[in-house]
Scaffold this active site. Structure first.
Site, mmCIF file in Angstrom:
data_model
loop_
_atom_site.group_PDB
_atom_site.id
_atom_site.type_symbol
_atom_site.label_atom_id
_atom_site.label_comp_id
_atom_site.label_asym_id
_atom_site.label_seq_id
_atom_site.Cartn_x
_atom_site.Cartn_y
_atom_site.Cartn_z
ATOM 1 N N ASP A 154 -88.016 76.840 35.503
ATOM 2 C CA ASP A 154 -88.319 78.273 35.530
ATOM 3 C C ASP A 154 -87.019 79.069 35.436
ATOM 4 O O ASP A 154 -86.140 78.947 36.287
ATOM 5 C CB ASP A 154 -89.057 78.619 36.830
ATOM 6 C CG ASP A 154 -89.584 80.050 36.849
ATOM 7 O OD1 ASP A 154 -89.259 80.820 35.923
ATOM 8 O OD2 ASP A 154 -90.319 80.394 37.786
ATOM 9 N N ASP A 178 -90.355 81.848 29.769
ATOM 10 C CA ASP A 178 -89.340 81.455 30.752
ATOM 11 C C ASP A 178 -89.634 80.151 31.479
ATOM 12 O O ASP A 178 -88.814 79.698 32.275
ATOM 13 C CB ASP A 178 -89.150 82.572 31.779
ATOM 14 C CG ASP A 178 -90.477 83.018 32.397
ATOM 15 O OD1 ASP A 178 -91.531 82.681 31.851
ATOM 16 O OD2 ASP A 178 -90.436 83.718 33.427
ATOM 17 N N GLU A 179 -90.793 79.542 31.236
ATOM 18 C CA GLU A 179 -91.152 78.339 31.972
ATOM 19 C C GLU A 179 -91.535 77.211 31.013
ATOM 20 O O GLU A 179 -92.001 77.447 29.895
ATOM 21 C CB GLU A 179 -92.330 78.609 32.917
ATOM 22 C CG GLU A 179 -92.062 79.675 33.962
ATOM 23 C CD GLU A 179 -93.242 79.890 34.881
ATOM 24 O OE1 GLU A 179 -93.794 78.895 35.386
ATOM 25 O OE2 GLU A 179 -93.629 81.053 35.090
#
Length: 424
Positions: A10, A106-107
């Protein structure tokens, strides 16, 4: 070596962190990435640590944020930079595994099971190496969770932000996971958490120790799923790089510059959204047979309405026909030409998707030759916009309300369409 090694990575406060990496002086002031308040997109998209200390939250309005911190610096989002750097981060992940599954910008999940022997055998050391490489080469901090399944790996990445690394193993998961509140578990939203708490189920351990049949009695199949998640029984795979899941739906939404009060205003805004959805469907070679509109009024009350059509489509005129009908049936005032209330936001979604292949059986009630002409017209418009710019071609009716329709929802927005339609 572990039997199974799943990592969730993350890139915390993604937009704000990338801005700070590009402009280090931003680390010295409370800063947030936010939309344009004048065009009614005035919300906090991400904030840095100094802004967090003032209690500023992602998703709150700029006005609320300014009340907490009058000196807050708002940075306009630079989506091209965010797309570039998040892809560079994922390129590093891909050097360690061919199984990297995106979960937003973002992950990502990474399956390191088969990589252990190639990179030293200790999965925790491999993960730490990935973290350090990303920080050294890109200047970005990634938190990571290491576990034996995707659900617990995601829980782990939330424990310690920045460069945090949390291991949730077969030996320690009950001690680490079970004390956490129910809403920390993947796929437990506000509505589900409220139902669980009504039954005196407050922690993930409470879910795990409940009978599966009991959870199913008031949560349906969702209850069975979260019971498996709580007990560490998630066996879902991290998808291969070459494999891309077919989306369940494709949609788009927008907040208007001012509240919409007439049918024509709403229809023209929806037409822009429909064109973007139809274009995305054709790019993915998909079509759908369920069309949904989402409406949010001036008091932020939301609802959705949908209709199933006989022939699956990705043609903008056909989608628009159903959208217009849904708008008339559900939002029209008894006074001709006006909506039943002012509306602030709206969205369009097409679901029940299938591959866009030639019709095998033609309908007696459908002029297929005319449908193909409409589809070719869509494709020509898409090609002109791709080559010369979005504003080079548009329907004349959209010039009537230029202040409402002069936006390009396909190219200028990072869209998370499902969020418009979730109720839990």
């Amino acid at each position: 070596m572990w039997e199974r090694v799943i990592v969730h990575a993350d890139l915390n406060h993604c937009y704000a962190q990338i801005e700070e990496m590009m402009y280090p002086e931003l680390r010295q002031v409370p800063m947030a990435v936010g939309g344009d308040e004048q065009s009614r997109h005035g919300i906090i998209l991400a904030k840095n640590d100094l802004a967090y200390e003032y209690g500023i939250k992602t998703g709150e309005s700029l006005r609320e944020a300014y009340r907490k911190c009058p000196d807050l610096l708002i940075i306009e989002p630079h989506y091209d930079d965010y797309l570039y750097y998040t892809e560079e981060v994922k390129n590093i992940y891909r050097e360690y595994s061919d199984k990297v599954e995106n979960f937003g910008l973002d992950e990502a999940w990474i399956d390191l099971t088969a990589s252990q022997g190639l990179f030293g055998g200790n999965p925790v050391e491999i993960v730490r190496e990935i973290q350090e490489r990303i920080y050294k080469e890109l200047g970005l901090a990634v938190s990571m969770g290491v576990s034996f399944n995707k659900v617990f790996a995601k829980l782990g990445s939330d424990f310690n932000k920045k460069m945090g690394l949390t291991v949730i193993s077969q030996k320690n998961y009950k001690n680490v996971v079970f004390p956490l509140p129910v809403d920390e578990l993947f796929y437990v939203g506000k509505a589900t958490a409220a139902k669980l708490k009504e039954k005196s189920i407050y922690t993930i351990g409470d879910i795990a120790y409940s009978r599966q049949e009991y959870l199913k009695s008031f949560l349906g199949k969702h209850g069975e799923m979260i019971w498996r998640f709580a007990n560490g029984l998630d066996v879902s795979d991290v998808t291969l790089l070459e494999y891309e899941n077919r989306p369940k739906s494709i949609g788009n939404g927008v907040t208007a510059p001012h509240d919409l009060s007439t049918f024509e205003e709403a229809k023209n805004v929806l037409r822009v959204l429909v064109e973007s959805v139809a274009s995305r469907l054709k790019e993915r070679e998909l079509r759908g047979s369920v069309i949904t509109i989402g409406m949010r009024d001036h008091e932020l009350h939301s609802f959705t309405r949908q209709r199933k059509i006989d022939v699956a489509t990705n043609i903008s005129s056909e989608i628009m026909q159903t959208v217009e009908l849904l708008l008339k049936e559900n939002c029209m005032s008894q006074y001709s030409g006006y909506l039943d209330r002012p509306y602030r936001s709206m969205s369009v979604k097409v679901s029940q998707l299938e591959e866009d292949i030639p019709q095998v059986q033609l309908s007696l009630f459908t002029d297929e030759s005319q449908r193909q002409k409409e589809k070719k017209l869509d494709l020509v418009i898409d090609e002109i916009r791709k080559r010369f710019g979005y504003e080079k071609i548009k329907r004349c009716c959209l010039n009537i309300h230029q202040e409402l329709t002069s936006f390009n929802p396909k190219e200028e927005h990072i869209i998370h369409p499902e969020s418009w339609f979730k109720s839990s």
